[in-house]
Design an enzyme around this catalytic site. Structure first.
Site, short mmCIF file in Angstrom:
data_model
loop_
_atom_site.label_atom_id
_atom_site.label_comp_id
_atom_site.label_asym_id
_atom_site.label_seq_id
_atom_site.Cartn_x
_atom_site.Cartn_y
_atom_site.Cartn_z
N ARG A 40 0.86 -1.18 0.00
CA ARG A 40 0.00 0.00 0.00
C ARG A 40 0.90 1.24 0.00
NH1 ARG A 40 -2.08 3.40 4.04
NH2 ARG A 40 -4.16 4.24 3.59
N SER A 108 -12.91 -3.26 2.51
CA SER A 108 -12.98 -2.47 3.75
C SER A 108 -14.40 -1.99 4.00
CB SER A 108 -12.05 -1.25 3.67
OG SER A 108 -10.71 -1.65 3.79
N LYS A 137 -4.13 6.49 8.67
CA LYS A 137 -5.32 6.47 7.80
C LYS A 137 -6.29 7.53 8.30
CE LYS A 137 -8.20 3.11 5.35
NZ LYS A 137 -8.09 3.81 4.10
#
Length: 209
Positions: A40, A108, A137
């Site tokens: 990521r 998610s 995040k």
């Protein structure tokens, strides 16, 4: 595709490695007990992201560890990785399942209502993000907490991956609340000894199962 039975999920973040060699940090984490990795690296252009993905896959293949790509289907498929993970602002899981039926597909969940959608139904695992507030995040809608994990666990048989400020001190209670797998960034990537950090968290998971 076999069922998603992984326990310790490393999500990569070059910045969280604090200037150390990215690939050495990942390899140390695997030696400590990480059994699935998601790449990521949102800041990278697609070409560089693909190049890094291919290099990481080569490393992970030596250890028989699956690689999941965050968000970019073209990179995931071109790199012949194990799968892809998407959120609600990314490609539709239903579309991905049609285009790439054999992949591991992670989704998610942002709020509880999404659990009954076709997107959640076609996923191999559901990620709850974040369980606890985290600086890595910032675009999240629900902070799930332990109660949120328990609620979702009561509503689905899907494997649940918990992410968001999880570390050795709270890993066991997150598992006991109903998570099947813990996804970690900072507590492993930024640790002085990533192998030991992964090992301690893995032991906490095994103890709590």
């Amino acid at each position: 595709m076999p069922p998603f039975k992984h326990k310790l999920y490393l999500v990569t973040d070059e910045r969280a490695c604090l200037g150390r060699d990215f690939f050495k940090v990942v390899e140390a984490a695997i030696k400590g007990g990480v059994d699935v990795v998601q790449i990521r690296e949102k800041e990278l252009p697609e070409k560089d992201f693909l190049s890094k993905t291919l290099r990481l896959k080569e490393l992970l293949d030596k250890h028989s560890i699956p690689l999941i790509v965050n968000d970019m289907l073209s990179v995931a498929m071109h790199g012949r990785t194990a799968g892809i993970h998407v959120g609600n602002s990314d490609l539709s899981p239903v579309m991905i399942r049609m285009q790439w039926p054999e992949s591991i597909l992670g989704y998610s969940l942002e709020h509880i209502d999404q659990l009954s959608t076709s997107h959640a139904m076609v996923a191999d695992y559901i990620a709850l993000s974040p369980v606890f507030h985290t600086a890595t995040k910032t675009d999240t809608i629900t902070e799930w907490g332990l109660e949120g994990i328990r609620e979702v666990r009561g509503l689905t048989k899907h494997p649940l991956v918990a992410i968001g400020n999880i570390h050795a001190g709270n890993a066991a209670e997150v598992i006991r609340s109903g998570a099947d797998c813990l996804a970690i960034i900072t507590a492993i990537c930024s640790a002085n000894d990533p192998e030991r950090a992964a090992s301690v968290i893995r032991n906490e998971i095994e103890r709590a199962i």
